[in-house]
Design a protein around this motif. Sequence first.
Motif, PDB file in Angstrom:
ATOM      1  N   LEU A  80       0.622  -1.571   0.329  1.00  0.00           N
ATOM      2  CA  LEU A  80      -0.491  -0.306   0.476  1.00  0.00           C
ATOM      3  C   LEU A  80       0.875   0.717  -0.007  1.00  0.00           C
ATOM      4  O   LEU A  80       1.189   2.290  -0.521  1.00  0.00           O
ATOM      5  N   SER A  81       2.107   1.213   0.884  1.00  0.00           N
ATOM      6  CA  SER A  81       2.977   2.515   0.850  1.00  0.00           C
ATOM      7  C   SER A  81       3.378   2.456  -0.959  1.00  0.00           C
ATOM      8  O   SER A  81       3.772   3.423  -1.035  1.00  0.00           O
ATOM      9  N   LEU A  82       4.374   1.140  -1.260  1.00  0.00           N
ATOM     10  CA  LEU A  82       4.295   1.895  -2.410  1.00  0.00           C
ATOM     11  C   LEU A  82       3.119   2.106  -3.326  1.00  0.00           C
ATOM     12  O   LEU A  82       3.849   2.994  -4.762  1.00  0.00           O
ATOM     13  N   PHE A  83       2.118   1.864  -3.442  1.00  0.00           N
ATOM     14  CA  PHE A  83       0.997   2.178  -4.316  1.00  0.00           C
ATOM     15  C   PHE A  83       1.271   3.634  -4.315  1.00  0.00           C
ATOM     16  O   PHE A  83       0.907   3.911  -5.342  1.00  0.00           O
ATOM     17  N   ALA A  84       1.087   3.878  -2.691  1.00  0.00           N
ATOM     18  CA  ALA A  84       0.597   5.324  -2.371  1.00  0.00           C
ATOM     19  C   ALA A  84       1.442   6.289  -3.465  1.00  0.00           C
ATOM     20  O   ALA A  84       1.379   7.210  -3.630  1.00  0.00           O
ATOM     21  N   LEU A  85       2.687   6.699  -2.436  1.00  0.00           N
ATOM     22  CA  LEU A  85       4.834   6.750  -3.454  1.00  0.00           C
ATOM     23  C   LEU A  85       4.343   7.199  -4.929  1.00  0.00           C
ATOM     24  O   LEU A  85       4.059   7.873  -5.858  1.00  0.00           O
ATOM     25  N   ILE A  86       3.954   5.695  -5.554  1.00  0.00           N
ATOM     26  CA  ILE A  86       3.935   5.222  -7.341  1.00  0.00           C
ATOM     27  C   ILE A  86       2.820   6.266  -8.105  1.00  0.00           C
ATOM     28  O   ILE A  86       2.885   7.599  -8.548  1.00  0.00           O
ATOM     29  N   LEU A  87       1.821   6.664  -7.025  1.00  0.00           N
ATOM     30  CA  LEU A  87       0.371   7.405  -7.268  1.00  0.00           C
ATOM     31  C   LEU A  87       0.960   8.379  -7.102  1.00  0.00           C
ATOM     32  O   LEU A  87       0.230  10.056  -7.902  1.00  0.00           O
ATOM     33  N   TYR A  88       1.131   8.711  -6.251  1.00  0.00           N
ATOM     34  CA  TYR A  88       1.659  10.526  -5.791  1.00  0.00           C
ATOM     35  C   TYR A  88       2.959  11.038  -6.800  1.00  0.00           C
ATOM     36  O   TYR A  88       2.289  11.764  -7.644  1.00  0.00           O
ATOM     37  N   VAL A  89       3.493  10.510  -6.918  1.00  0.00           N
ATOM     38  CA  VAL A  89       4.467  10.608  -8.116  1.00  0.00           C
ATOM     39  C   VAL A  89       3.753  10.824  -9.575  1.00  0.00           C
ATOM     40  O   VAL A  89       4.056  11.905 -10.447  1.00  0.00           O
ATOM     41  N   SER A  90       2.625   9.698  -9.633  1.00  0.00           N
ATOM     42  CA  SER A  90       2.051  10.005 -11.174  1.00  0.00           C
ATOM     43  C   SER A  90       0.906  11.165 -11.315  1.00  0.00           C
ATOM     44  O   SER A  90       1.182  12.416 -12.425  1.00  0.00           O
ATOM     45  N   ILE A  91       0.291  11.350  -9.877  1.00  0.00           N
ATOM     46  CA  ILE A  91      -0.498  12.751 -10.134  1.00  0.00           C
ATOM     47  C   ILE A  91      -0.046  13.786  -9.455  1.00  0.00           C
ATOM     48  O   ILE A  91      -0.536  15.073 -10.421  1.00  0.00           O
ATOM     49  N   ALA A  92       0.963  14.158  -9.130  1.00  0.00           N
ATOM     50  CA  ALA A  92       1.297  15.695  -9.144  1.00  0.00           C
ATOM     51  C   ALA A  92       2.587  15.526  -9.922  1.00  0.00           C
ATOM     52  O   ALA A  92       3.420  16.601 -10.121  1.00  0.00           O
ATOM     53  N   LYS A  93       2.924  14.584 -11.061  1.00  0.00           N
ATOM     54  CA  LYS A  93       3.757  14.717 -12.466  1.00  0.00           C
ATOM     55  C   LYS A  93       5.151  15.116 -11.917  1.00  0.00           C
ATOM     56  O   LYS A  93       5.952  15.836 -12.041  1.00  0.00           O
TER      57      LYS A  93
END
Lengths: 271, 286, 286
Positions: C261-274
Amino acid sequence: MSVLSVKNLTFGYEKDKPVLKNISFQIEQGKYIALIGHNGSGKSTLAKLIAGLLELQSGTIEVFGELLTDKNISVLRQKIGIVFQNPDNQFIGATVRDDIAFGLENNCVPHKEMDAIINEFAEKVNMTDFLDKEPTRLSGGQKQRVAIAGVLAMNPKIIIFDEATAMLDPKGKKEIREYILKMKKEDESLTIISITHDIEEAYNSDEVLVLNNGEIFLKGTPEEVFKDKNKLKEIDLDLPFLMKLKDKLSDCDIDVKDVKNLEELVNKLCQ
Amino acid sequence: MPINFDHVFYTYSKKTPFEQVGLEDINLSFNDYKFIALVGHTGSGKSTLVQHITGLLLPDKGVVHVDDYVITPKKKENKNIKKIRENVGLVFQFPEYQLFEDTVLKDVAFGPKNFGVSEKETIERAKSAILKVGLDESYFERSPFDLSGGEKRRVAIAGIIAIKPKVLILDEPTAGLDPQGSKKMMQLFCEINKNGTQIIMVTHDMDLVLEYADHVLVMKDGKVAKESSPLDLFSSSDYKELSLDYPCVFAVATELIKKGMKIDLTKIKNLDTLVEEIKKGRDSYE
Amino acid sequence: MNNISIGRYIPYNSKIHRLDPRLKLFSMILFMVMIFLRFGGAQTNYMDFIVYGFIAVIILIIMAIAHVKLSLLFKQLKSLWFVVLILLIINLLMPNDGPYFLIFNTLKIYHKALYDTAYIFIRLVLMISLTMILTSTTTPLDLTYAIEWYLTPFKIIKVPTHEIAMTISIALRFIPTLLDETDRIMKAQASRGVDFQNGKFREKVKAIISLIVPLLVSAFQRSEELANAMEARGYNPGAKRTRYRILKWKWLDTIALVLSLSLFALILYVSIAKIDIVVLISGLLG
């Protein structure tokens, strides 16, 4: 006590083509019954009817004095176990362990008790080392041993072997026969019905039932049934080796009528 | 037909955790024998061996010669395999499962047709093969799926006989049949054998070996453990170590000999010959 | 038939093997979603590759823990080159603009075409490695139980989840048996002259029929016998039954869940925040 009583049983898969014709017989508790006859004589159909796998058409079956009906079939079925011919097609679980568990799950045995039961019955058939093996990694004989364990674990009072050794090699056949005799010894009240082509096995049973064309052709102790050798020859049924030999010797005027086994025969011949 | 194995090796599921030896350094040659029996425990390599004769399995190492044809490990080199299969017919265990046509006649004709036999001859061969296996004309147009187990097996065997192979390989042909059915089946093979077709039979039934075979191969762990005439095999002192059964008649005969009766073991093939010998043995007593 | 290694369970006692199948299935879905996210802005599409590289490293670590060999992955990728070739051709033929270079002075090769091919290829490789980790560390049966567990809510709308799971597990149990059977029938028909590899279209159709019909016939017979065996042992679809296999959630699973879940959150953040790593690092360096 009669554990199984079949009365006027008639059955056919197609209309006007009865596979079983008006069959009646009784089986006493603790007996080893051999059911013999040619392929197509109706043996397996009879076994399926007794095990409640086919619906009755006419006639009745009583198990432990209780009439077999649609309603009590699942209860009575718990008293009857059946081991089939094809080792592959009765292996349900993914591993030996799961296969023995299958019947327990159906009988709602609590999860906590399962492992102990599985271990106990796997040990009875010497399969403890194979508990986590998949069926493809087992020989036919080993698969049949698992089937026996699976049936025994459900604690049946009657076990039917429907040509359970027919597809096995001699070693597998011998093994399974030994396990059957062993479990009979451990529980004398257990009733066994063995459908077989092995005439020697029939010769060593308590009672023989000969089926021919859907009818009971002969019935009685092995001595009684095999005494009537001309009648058996009439339907072209094989005789035990000893009897065939005795028969041929008598034809040559060598008197061996009274011998009971091969050893006696050899001694008599060399007198 | 000459069949030779030259240092043949085969492994199942190679390079996986389930690797298993199939054949290990097999050297064999059988030409002159008419009826060869192949015995041994399950997994000893009998079926693997016969599948090498018709190129259904290719050796990992070594060469198999069948008549003038050669089977080698390389797939591309084996162009003549179809010719071998026309000459060597293989009947698998439980062959009744290979039927698929809608009539018995069509199914039996399938083999010869595949080998390029003319339409007319195919039908003739199919008809005579069906009759040969003991089924009559009424079966020609019946569906093979409506037959009994024993009849289906006869049809399947007819399907191979119709190819007219010079060698017929039978993998446990009587397995699962009732005693009456097996007896009839063996009579059929005996007849085919007498008409000049060489037979190689995989079996567990030592009574059959003694009665019919003139040569026997014992397989063990992918190797040929023993090769001899049936009589030599059963009388050899190390046969016991193979933990295989003795033929019933042979066991009785040896017991009688132990007790002092004069019996010619070479004469004993089946029950009739055993009784014959016992009669002679007893006559010499008196 | 024995060479099928794709999607096969490889027995080993690693930490990954011991994880709860529900967790493994869930984590795989998270990873799949991560792979399908886009990273960086329009001008910074190298970010995709940086993140994929990061995910690849994590997948490699998981593979190492699970004792899944890289060679197995390469074996499966071997069959992928054809797909990549087709992808490349399609991408090259697509109308495009932007920077390009010329081959033979006529053929325009757009950078974007190469980029898109590489992009899809990397995604494919990552997806294949993920499924491979799942299937080689989880028995099919455990996977079935996990699927059944996820389907439990649908029981309310009378979806027979248990029966579905039972069906899947029996199908899985019979796959090897049916593969063996296929092999056997193919060999039996090959003995009757069928050539499964070569031949005209009509012959090929016939060859396939000669395989399919017996296979179906035997499958039906098997299913009938199986149904009898199940019924004889008291199976009654819909009736209450207890369970032998119970999935147990352990501490290790919780830890693994938190990590995914933490990895997912991190990657999701990297993606959304460009987020652009290059900008970020150069910013940090001052």
